[in-house]
Motif scaffolding. Structure first.
Motif, PDB file in Angstrom:
ATOM      1  N   SER A   1      31.616 -13.743-151.806  1.00 19.49           N
ATOM      2  CA  SER A   1      30.909 -14.117-150.574  1.00 19.49           C
ATOM      3  C   SER A   1      29.398 -14.111-150.796  1.00 19.49           C
ATOM      4  O   SER A   1      28.681 -14.979-150.288  1.00 19.49           O
ATOM      5  N   ASP A   2      28.909 -13.139-151.566  1.00 16.83           N
ATOM      6  CA  ASP A   2      27.467 -13.086-151.857  1.00 16.83           C
ATOM      7  C   ASP A   2      27.016 -14.330-152.618  1.00 16.83           C
ATOM      8  O   ASP A   2      25.994 -14.940-152.283  1.00 16.83           O
ATOM      9  N   LEU A   3      27.789 -14.704-153.651  1.00 13.71           N
ATOM     10  CA  LEU A   3      27.414 -15.876-154.459  1.00 13.71           C
ATOM     11  C   LEU A   3      27.461 -17.161-153.635  1.00 13.71           C
ATOM     12  O   LEU A   3      26.615 -18.044-153.815  1.00 13.71           O
ATOM     13  N   ILE A   4      28.427 -17.268-152.733  1.00 21.54           N
ATOM     14  CA  ILE A   4      28.519 -18.454-151.874  1.00 21.54           C
ATOM     15  C   ILE A   4      27.293 -18.549-150.965  1.00 21.54           C
ATOM     16  O   ILE A   4      26.681 -19.620-150.822  1.00 21.54           O
ATOM     17  N   LEU A   5      26.902 -17.411-150.362  1.00 20.69           N
ATOM     18  CA  LEU A   5      25.737 -17.404-149.480  1.00 20.69           C
ATOM     19  C   LEU A   5      24.446 -17.664-150.256  1.00 20.69           C
ATOM     20  O   LEU A   5      23.539 -18.334-149.754  1.00 20.69           O
ATOM     21  N   ILE A   6      24.358 -17.136-151.474  1.00 24.25           N
ATOM     22  CA  ILE A   6      23.190 -17.408-152.323  1.00 24.25           C
ATOM     23  C   ILE A   6      23.115 -18.896-152.654  1.00 24.25           C
ATOM     24  O   ILE A   6      22.049 -19.515-152.587  1.00 24.25           O
ATOM     25  N   PHE A   7      24.262 -19.475-153.007  1.00 24.68           N
ATOM     26  CA  PHE A   7      24.321 -20.906-153.321  1.00 24.68           C
ATOM     27  C   PHE A   7      23.891 -21.742-152.114  1.00 24.68           C
ATOM     28  O   PHE A   7      23.117 -22.704-152.255  1.00 24.68           O
ATOM     29  N   LEU A   8      24.373 -21.384-150.916  1.00 25.67           N
ATOM     30  CA  LEU A   8      24.000 -22.122-149.709  1.00 25.67           C
ATOM     31  C   LEU A   8      22.504 -21.995-149.430  1.00 25.67           C
ATOM     32  O   LEU A   8      21.843 -22.972-149.053  1.00 25.67           O
ATOM     33  N   SER A   9      21.964 -20.790-149.622  1.00 30.92           N
ATOM     34  CA  SER A   9      20.530 -20.578-149.395  1.00 30.92           C
ATOM     35  C   SER A   9      19.707 -21.482-150.293  1.00 30.92           C
ATOM     36  O   SER A   9      18.755 -22.149-149.837  1.00 30.92           O
ATOM     37  N   TYR A  10      20.074 -21.530-151.574  1.00 30.48           N
ATOM     38  CA  TYR A  10      19.299 -22.348-152.508  1.00 30.48           C
ATOM     39  C   TYR A  10      19.557 -23.837-152.320  1.00 30.48           C
ATOM     40  O   TYR A  10      18.696 -24.660-152.662  1.00 30.48           O
ATOM     41  N   THR A  11      20.696 -24.198-151.767  1.00 32.64           N
ATOM     42  CA  THR A  11      20.934 -25.599-151.420  1.00 32.64           C
ATOM     43  C   THR A  11      19.976 -26.039-150.324  1.00 32.64           C
ATOM     44  O   THR A  11      19.350 -27.103-150.404  1.00 32.64           O
ATOM     45  N   PHE A  12      19.839 -25.199-149.284  1.00 36.06           N
ATOM     46  CA  PHE A  12      18.899 -25.502-148.197  1.00 36.06           C
ATOM     47  C   PHE A  12      17.457 -25.479-148.697  1.00 36.06           C
ATOM     48  O   PHE A  12      16.631 -26.295-148.277  1.00 36.06           O
ATOM     49  N   ILE A  13      17.149 -24.540-149.583  1.00 32.76           N
ATOM     50  CA  ILE A  13      15.793 -24.454-150.142  1.00 32.76           C
ATOM     51  C   ILE A  13      15.465 -25.722-150.930  1.00 32.76           C
ATOM     52  O   ILE A  13      14.384 -26.299-150.774  1.00 32.76           O
ATOM     53  N   LEU A  14      16.392 -26.146-151.788  1.00 28.08           N
ATOM     54  CA  LEU A  14      16.164 -27.346-152.603  1.00 28.08           C
ATOM     55  C   LEU A  14      15.994 -28.575-151.718  1.00 28.08           C
ATOM     56  O   LEU A  14      15.113 -29.407-151.965  1.00 28.08           O
ATOM     57  N   ARG A  15      16.815 -28.656-150.670  1.00 29.69           N
ATOM     58  CA  ARG A  15      16.696 -29.803-149.748  1.00 29.69           C
ATOM     59  C   ARG A  15      15.332 -29.805-149.060  1.00 29.69           C
ATOM     60  O   ARG A  15      14.691 -30.844-148.924  1.00 29.69           O
ATOM     61  N   ALA A  16      14.873 -28.617-148.651  1.00 33.41           N
ATOM     62  CA  ALA A  16      13.566 -28.521-147.989  1.00 33.41           C
ATOM     63  C   ALA A  16      12.427 -28.829-148.953  1.00 33.41           C
ATOM     64  O   ALA A  16      11.450 -29.491-148.588  1.00 33.41           O
ATOM     65  N   VAL A  17      12.563 -28.360-150.195  1.00 34.64           N
ATOM     66  CA  VAL A  17      11.508 -28.581-151.197  1.00 34.64           C
ATOM     67  C   VAL A  17      11.368 -30.073-151.515  1.00 34.64           C
ATOM     68  O   VAL A  17      10.250 -30.590-151.653  1.00 34.64           O
ATOM     69  N   LEU A  18      12.487 -30.766-151.630  1.00 37.90           N
ATOM     70  CA  LEU A  18      12.452 -32.186-151.971  1.00 37.90           C
ATOM     71  C   LEU A  18      11.810 -33.032-150.859  1.00 37.90           C
ATOM     72  O   LEU A  18      11.386 -34.166-151.103  1.00 37.90           O
ATOM     73  N   ARG A  19      11.751 -32.483-149.644  1.00 38.94           N
ATOM     74  CA  ARG A  19      11.125 -33.213-148.538  1.00 38.94           C
ATOM     75  C   ARG A  19       9.606 -33.015-148.491  1.00 38.94           C
ATOM     76  O   ARG A  19       8.916 -33.710-147.760  1.00 38.94           O
ATOM     77  N   LEU A  20       9.104 -32.042-149.258  1.00 38.22           N
ATOM     78  CA  LEU A  20       7.670 -31.774-149.257  1.00 38.22           C
ATOM     79  C   LEU A  20       6.925 -32.923-149.931  1.00 38.22           C
ATOM     80  O   LEU A  20       7.307 -33.383-151.001  1.00 38.22           O
ATOM     81  N   LYS A  21       5.855 -33.384-149.296  1.00 40.00           N
ATOM     82  CA  LYS A  21       5.113 -34.536-149.823  1.00 40.00           C
ATOM     83  C   LYS A  21       3.695 -34.172-150.270  1.00 40.00           C
ATOM     84  O   LYS A  21       3.025 -34.965-150.905  1.00 40.00           O
ATOM     85  N   ALA A  22       3.255 -32.957-149.915  1.00 42.49           N
ATOM     86  CA  ALA A  22       1.901 -32.544-150.291  1.00 42.49           C
ATOM     87  C   ALA A  22       1.821 -32.349-151.800  1.00 42.49           C
ATOM     88  O   ALA A  22       2.788 -31.915-152.444  1.00 42.49           O
ATOM     89  N   VAL A  23       0.659 -32.654-152.379  1.00 45.45           N
ATOM     90  CA  VAL A  23       0.455 -32.530-153.817  1.00 45.45           C
ATOM     91  C   VAL A  23       0.589 -31.056-154.228  1.00 45.45           C
ATOM     92  O   VAL A  23      -0.083 -30.194-153.675  1.00 45.45           O
ATOM     93  N   GLY A  24       1.465 -30.797-155.196  1.00 42.59           N
ATOM     94  CA  GLY A  24       1.640 -29.438-155.704  1.00 42.59           C
ATOM     95  C   GLY A  24       2.525 -28.561-154.846  1.00 42.59           C
ATOM     96  O   GLY A  24       2.813 -27.422-155.222  1.00 42.59           O
ATOM     97  N   ALA A  25       2.970 -29.059-153.693  1.00 42.68           N
ATOM     98  CA  ALA A  25       3.775 -28.231-152.790  1.00 42.68           C
ATOM     99  C   ALA A  25       5.137 -27.898-153.390  1.00 42.68           C
ATOM    100  O   ALA A  25       5.646 -26.784-153.237  1.00 42.68           O
ATOM    101  N   VAL A  26       5.734 -28.880-154.079  1.00 45.55           N
ATOM    102  CA  VAL A  26       7.049 -28.666-154.687  1.00 45.55           C
ATOM    103  C   VAL A  26       6.977 -27.595-155.762  1.00 45.55           C
ATOM    104  O   VAL A  26       7.788 -26.668-155.802  1.00 45.55           O
ATOM    105  N   ALA A  27       5.959 -27.710-156.631  1.00 42.65           N
ATOM    106  CA  ALA A  27       5.800 -26.737-157.715  1.00 42.65           C
ATOM    107  C   ALA A  27       5.556 -25.337-157.166  1.00 42.65           C
ATOM    108  O   ALA A  27       6.107 -24.353-157.665  1.00 42.65           O
ATOM    109  N   LYS A  28       4.741 -25.248-156.119  1.00 43.28           N
ATOM    110  CA  LYS A  28       4.446 -23.943-155.519  1.00 43.28           C
ATOM    111  C   LYS A  28       5.687 -23.331-154.883  1.00 43.28           C
ATOM    112  O   LYS A  28       5.959 -22.136-155.021  1.00 43.28           O
TER     113      LYS A  28
END
Length: 315
Positions: free
Chosen positions: A213-240
């Motif tokens: 259950s922990d690994l599933i929740l961790i995977f979901l958290s990072y899925t949402f994080i990756l989706r949010a990061v890919l939407r960032l358009k500011a210069v250097g925002a993705v790397a940060k």
């Protein structure tokens, strides 16, 4: 069998013998040195990290409190397992008392589950930091960390306590040699004369319920994080943003990779040496503990600066 014979048997199993690397006894000689180094590294690095977070007011924040909890868990796990393994390697002191064996079994199961749960809470922390940055100060508070710590302790203490109880209630009828360096549940249980199906099922169900259950929740958290990061358009925002999560992701990778390899070697135990799962079981208690504080210390500027300030004060 007479009552006198039963009494004799109960005395005989007041101690177990830990037998490491039956198929490859020479492993003990060369493994003791890197294992000693990793143990000292884990104790030193986690100790420095805890002292730095404790003394540096700038690090009195929820994320670093969670990191402190992780360091405490790592220290306890190392102290529970590694000193006894090194004593076996160096002095061949293989006996371990009945009660000490089951205490070690409980601490290993409980604290590994706590560590997994701490990673899950840290993943949620990173999720809020990246996906809901404006709400982060109001969501991730000191009260949140306190409630998370209570949840981590309560959940894992209650779920893992039946593991040593189920093993201790078994009837051990003379066999005392545990083919492992540690008192792993099934390594001990299979020495009994009873049916260990319940032990096996509870270990499997409990392990996958907690860690799964922990690994599933961790995977979901990072899925949402990756989706949010890919939407960032500011210069250097993705790397940060990725840098903010990088340390935590690396720690999870260390923890889950060794655990996954350990599970796979058990599944394919007929195709690998029986000493390989034993080795992985030992290393799983020391490698993440040694690397966790180093990864955070190297990748987190605030911790590096805090350590540097403490060193300057010391000099």
């Amino acid at each position: 069998m007479t009552a006198h014979q039963n009494d004799t048997i109960s005395v005989e199993v007041s101690n177990f013998l830990l037998s490491c690397f039956v198929g490859s006894p020479s492993w003990q000689l060369w493994l003791s040195l890197p294992l000693s180094f990793l143990f000292l590294l884990a104790m030193g690095a986690n100790g420095i990290l805890l002292i730095t977070i404790w003394l540096e007011a700038s690090l009195h924040e929820p994320m670093y409190y969670l990191l402190s909890l992780l360091s405490l868990l790592d220290i306890v796990l190392c102290l529970t397992v590694i000193p006894k393994v090194l004593v076996i390697f160096w002095f061949d002191l293989r006996p371990i008392s009945f009660y000490a064996c089951f205490l070690q079994m409980y601490i290993m199961n409980c604290f590994l589950a706590m560590e997994s749960c701490t990673f899950m809470v840290m993943a949620y922390d990173r999720y809020v930091a990246i996906c809901k940055p404006l709400h982060y100060p109001s969501i991730i508070t000191d009260q949140f960390v306190a409630k998370a710590a209570v949840f981590i302790l309560t959940r894992n203490i209650l779920v893992t306590v039946p593991i040593p109880i189920l093993s201790a209630r078994l009837y051990y009828c003379g066999r005392t040699v545990i083919e492992n360096c540690i008192c792993a549940n099934m390594s001990v249980s299979r020495l009994s004369c009873n049916d260990v199906t319940i032990n096996r099922l509870y270990q499997f169900a409990g392990g996958w319920t907690l860690l799964g259950s922990d690994l599933i929740l961790i995977f979901l958290s990072y899925t949402f994080i990756l989706r949010a990061v890919l939407r960032l358009k500011a210069v250097g925002a993705v790397a940060k943003a990725l840098s903010t999560c990088g340390s935590h992701f690396i720690l999870i990778l260390f923890f889950s990779t060794i655990l996954l390899v350990f599970v796979l070697t058990h599944v394919a135990k007929k195709k690998v040496s029986p000493d390989v799962p034993v080795l992985l079981n030992v290393l799983h208690h020391v490698i993440p503990a040694a690397l966790n504080p180093i990864v955070y210390g190297v990748r987190t500027q605030e911790i590096k600066q805090g350590i540097q300030r403490l060193l300057k004060k010391g000099w």
